[in-house]
Design an enzyme around this catalytic site. Structure first.
Site, short mmCIF file in Angstrom:
data_model
loop_
_atom_site.label_atom_id
_atom_site.label_comp_id
_atom_site.label_asym_id
_atom_site.label_seq_id
_atom_site.Cartn_x
_atom_site.Cartn_y
_atom_site.Cartn_z
N LYS A 72 0.87 -1.17 0.00
CA LYS A 72 0.00 0.00 0.00
C LYS A 72 0.91 1.23 0.00
O LYS A 72 1.74 1.39 0.91
CB LYS A 72 -0.89 -0.01 1.25
CG LYS A 72 -1.70 1.27 1.50
CD LYS A 72 -2.88 1.36 0.57
CE LYS A 72 -3.81 2.53 0.94
NZ LYS A 72 -4.55 2.31 2.19
N VAL A 73 0.78 2.06 -1.01
CA VAL A 73 1.63 3.24 -1.14
C VAL A 73 0.78 4.46 -1.45
O VAL A 73 -0.42 4.35 -1.73
CB VAL A 73 2.69 3.06 -2.26
CG1 VAL A 73 3.61 1.89 -1.96
CG2 VAL A 73 2.03 2.91 -3.63
N SER A 74 1.40 5.62 -1.42
CA SER A 74 0.73 6.85 -1.83
C SER A 74 0.65 6.91 -3.35
O SER A 74 1.59 6.53 -4.05
CB SER A 74 1.51 8.07 -1.34
OG SER A 74 1.60 8.10 0.06
N THR A 129 0.59 11.43 -1.06
CA THR A 129 -0.41 12.15 -1.84
C THR A 129 -0.87 13.38 -1.07
O THR A 129 -1.15 14.42 -1.68
CB THR A 129 -1.61 11.24 -2.14
OG1 THR A 129 -1.13 9.98 -2.60
CG2 THR A 129 -2.50 11.86 -3.20
N ALA A 130 -0.95 13.26 0.24
CA ALA A 130 -1.35 14.41 1.06
C ALA A 130 -0.42 15.59 0.81
O ALA A 130 -0.86 16.73 0.64
CB ALA A 130 -1.34 14.02 2.55
N HIS A 173 -5.95 10.42 7.62
CA HIS A 173 -6.61 9.35 8.36
C HIS A 173 -7.68 9.90 9.31
O HIS A 173 -8.39 10.84 9.01
CB HIS A 173 -5.59 8.49 9.10
CG HIS A 173 -4.57 7.84 8.20
ND1 HIS A 173 -4.88 7.35 6.96
CD2 HIS A 173 -3.25 7.60 8.38
CE1 HIS A 173 -3.79 6.83 6.41
NE2 HIS A 173 -2.79 6.98 7.25
#
Length: 302
Positions: A72-74, A129-130, A173
């Site tokens: 799981k990655v950005s 991504t944030a 989150h």
């Protein structure tokens, strides 16, 4: 299973061997993979799970760590890794109303975007991504840009803002549900800015797998992921022990909100809107010189 931030070299993907996967201990990820991790997905290989913060998994993907098959990655890290990893069309986090927030300490005179010029800001990862959404927002809304950027694990950002160690924080989150408990003020919602300027959903976290696994294996992984998602939706009670175990001190009600926000129709299948959002984000970021440009077929799936 491995519960750490460093993967252990076990297993593989040949017959009878576990699939080595790394994702966060956040409720959306444990909800998505609960059925598969506990052997309830028919025909799927067993999983050897490593739990790691998104900044760690981004780094592992960029390093092409051969001890892991799936991560799981950005979405923001994709331009650096898609030569060796394929984007799965399911399992990730993408939606509406779920964007990162910029927070400051609450004051009598609320801080505005313009007043963040030159300020010290904490972010969860410079490859997240944030952070990419934040940079696009700051370029439009913060004259001259922010000052020093400090990378902290996401769970340390709100305490750092509260305690005055940084002037502002970019949070992800469940922080969108709990920031007021820290006496913090919301300056801006990166998701609102993205949706208002593009009309597209917000791409956050992606599931990627090594291309060397082969097309048949990649398609099987995608189907197993979709099945795990659907099984979680069909029997959410079955997921609660796994979610609670790894959410640790998180209020169960907050965990439920977290899952409800980040696990949605795009988790089961990205679809046209999902792919449009990913291409839109990475194309815009490349135009600003923030990421390398994507090749035309970079997001294609076997």
């Amino acid at each position: 299973m491995t519960d750490s931030t460093e993967p252990t070299p076990t297993g593989g993907t040949s017959s009878g061997q576990p699939l080595r996967i790394a994702f966060s201990p956040c409720p959306n990820d444990t909800f998505v993979f609960d059925a598969w991790a506990h052997g309830r997905v028919p025909g799927a290989p067993p999983l050897d799970v490593t739990f790691a913060d998104i900044d760690v998994t981004n780094g592992l993907a960029e390093a092409r760590d051969e001890r892991l098959d799936v991560l799981k990655v950005s979405y923001a890290v994709l331009p650096w890794i898609l030569d060796d990893y394929a984007l799965l069309p399911c399992g990730g986090a993408l939606g509406r109303g779920c964007g990162p927030l910029v927070l400051t300490r609450a004051q009598e005179t609320p801080v505005t975007a313009a007043s963040l010029s030159g300020r010290r800001v904490a972010v969860p990862s410079e490859r997240s991504t944030a952070y990419l959404l934040f940079r696009l927002w700051a370029a439009a809304e913060v004259p001259g840009g922010v000052g020093e950027v400090v990378v902290l694990p996401f769970h340390e950002i709100m305490p750092a803002v509260r305690d005055g160690k940084v002037d502002a924080g970019l949070v992800i989150h469940e922080a969108r549900f709990t920031y007021q408990d820290y006496g913090l003020h919301r300056v801006a919602d990166m998701g609102e800015h993205w949706e208002n300027t593009t009309g597209l959903p917000i791409p956050l976290g992606a599931i990627v797998a090594r291309r060397s696994l082969g097309a048949d294996a990649l398609r099987a992984l995608a189907e197993a992921t979709r099945t795990s998602v659907r099984m979680a939706w069909d029997d959410p009670e079955a997921t609660r022990p796994y979610v609670a175990e790894h959410a640790q001190e998180m209020d169960p009600a907050v965990a439920e909100q977290h899952i409800g926000l980040y696990v949605n129709e795009f988790t089961a299948d990205l679809g046209e809107d999902g792919y449009a959002a990913i291409r839109g984000l990475l194309t815009r970021a490349a135009a600003e010189g923030l990421v390398p440009p994507l090749s035309p077929d970079a997001l294609s799936f076997p």
